[in-house]
Enzyme design. Structure first.
Site, PDB file in Angstrom:
ATOM      1  CE1 TYR A 148      -9.025   0.157   0.578  1.00 40.05           C
ATOM      2  CE2 TYR A 148      -7.929   1.016   2.522  1.00 40.05           C
ATOM      3  CZ  TYR A 148      -7.956   0.152   1.454  1.00 40.05           C
ATOM      4  OH  TYR A 148      -6.909  -0.733   1.261  1.00 40.05           O
TER       5      TYR A 148
ATOM      6  CB  CYS B 298      -8.907   4.226  -4.320  1.00 41.45           C
ATOM      7  SG  CYS B 298      -7.719   4.738  -3.093  1.00 41.45           S
TER       8      CYS B 298
ATOM      9  CD  GLU C 191      -9.434  -0.456  -3.515  1.00 42.45           C
ATOM     10  OE1 GLU C 191      -8.951  -0.953  -2.482  1.00 42.45           O
ATOM     11  OE2 GLU C 191      -8.993   0.594  -4.008  1.00 42.45           O
TER      12      GLU C 191
ATOM     13  CG  ASP D 102      -2.203   0.801   0.903  1.00 42.17           C
ATOM     14  OD1 ASP D 102      -2.587   1.650   1.710  1.00 42.17           O
ATOM     15  OD2 ASP D 102      -2.787   0.580  -0.182  1.00 42.17           O
TER      16      ASP D 102
ATOM     17  CE1 TYR E 183      -7.435   3.384   5.859  1.00 41.96           C
ATOM     18  CE2 TYR E 183      -7.881   5.086   4.222  1.00 41.96           C
ATOM     19  CZ  TYR E 183      -7.006   4.194   4.814  1.00 41.96           C
ATOM     20  OH  TYR E 183      -5.712   4.116   4.373  1.00 41.96           O
TER      21      TYR E 183
HETATM   22  C1  LIG Z   1      -5.322  -0.319  -2.289  1.00 37.56           C
HETATM   23  C2  LIG Z   1      -5.919   0.854  -1.550  1.00 37.56           C
HETATM   24  N1  LIG Z   1      -7.167   1.265  -1.868  1.00 37.56           N
HETATM   25  C3  LIG Z   1      -7.725   2.320  -1.232  1.00 37.56           C
HETATM   26  C4  LIG Z   1      -7.027   2.984  -0.231  1.00 37.56           C
HETATM   27  C5  LIG Z   1      -7.639   4.155   0.483  1.00 37.56           C
HETATM   28  O1  LIG Z   1      -6.905   5.283   0.255  1.00 37.56           O
HETATM   29  C6  LIG Z   1      -5.720   2.518   0.074  1.00 37.56           C
HETATM   30  N2  LIG Z   1      -4.969   3.123   1.035  1.00 37.56           N
HETATM   31  N3  LIG Z   1      -5.197   1.471  -0.600  1.00 37.56           N
END
Ligand SMILES: Cc1ncc(CO)c(N)n1
Length: 227
Positions: free
Chosen positions: A140, A136, A207, A43, A166
């Site tokens: 989340y 993204c 995701e 990430d 989040y």
């Molecule tokens: C893969 C991924 N998707 C969404 C987020 C949210 O920003 C993150 N940190 N990483």
């Protein structure tokens, strides 16, 4: 509006990801540290590239408001989101910088980010890239809201801070993307709108693969580079 359809399309993936081992492992505090390390390594690289794609979009938009938004989001990703990563690093019990220094582009993460880069390079209209980027923040935010609504996280819950982050820091991010997509879609034909929807749905699946990749500690097959 198209964004209403996109959010409907995301529902299935939000439910599946919520029920998968990574999110359940955070909620139940029984996720293994090797999976958290794998996720943080992937990430950290993902967010760097996400910021680079925001930069690409700045050079493609003529809207000053969109430029301001993209700059703000770059600042957030490069500076703010590390707060959520630090929650996971504390649970692992190692310094965040040490955890991520050995990271690499694991296969599913590689596929996801290249899906965004492809649209950024191949498509003039930024809505095609935004449709690949929108899952993204949106997924989340919805995952965190669902977890906060369905569970009581005690003060000392190791991952409460991740869900709180989040569920309260990124709702604006997704809204601006959806508004931009809706605005551009007004001047698009059915095929183009179909591609916006396909981009979004594929990223929603990316995701899910990203979280599951951490549970399997996904790596590229070893190739003996010394032959
Ligand atoms: C893969 C991924 N998707 C969404 C987020 C949210 O920003 C993150 N940190 N990483």
């Amino acid at each position: 509006m198209l964004s209403t359809q996109l959010k409907q399309d995301a529902e299935q993936f939000i439910d599946e990801i919520y029920g998968d081992d990574f999110i359940q492992g955070l909620i139940n505090e029984d996720i293994d540290h090797a999976s958290l390390i794998h996720y943080l390594q992937a990430d950290a690289l993902y967010l760097e590239e996400f910021a680079n794609i925001y930069a690409m979009l700045i050079s493609k938009t003529t809207s000053k408001d969109m430029m301001e938004y993209l700059l703000e989001e770059m600042r957030f990703i490069l500076g703010g989101e590390v707060e959520a990563h630090e929650v996971l690093a504390r649970a692992v019990g190692k310094p965040y910088a040490e955890i991520i220094k050995d990271g690499e582009w694991y296969p599913s993460a590689d596929h996801y980010i290249k899906h965004m880069y492809y649209n950024a390079y191949a498509k003039e209209n930024i809505a095609f890239t935004l449709s690949a980027m929108a899952p993204c923040p949106y997924i989340y935010q919805k995952l965190a809201e669902k977890a906060m609504a369905q569970n009581v996280f005690q003060e000392n819950h190791q991952y409460r801070g991740w869900f709180e982050f989040y569920s309260s820091n990124i709702d604006e991010t997704a809204d601006v993307m959806f508004n931009a997509i809706d605005k551009e879609a007004e001047n698009m034909n059915d095929d183009e709108i179909g591609l916006l929807r396909k981009n979004f749905r594929e990223s929603a699946e990316h995701e899910r693969r990203f979280f599951n990749m951490a549970m399997t500690r996904e790596h590229w097959a070893g190739v003996d580079m010394n032959v």
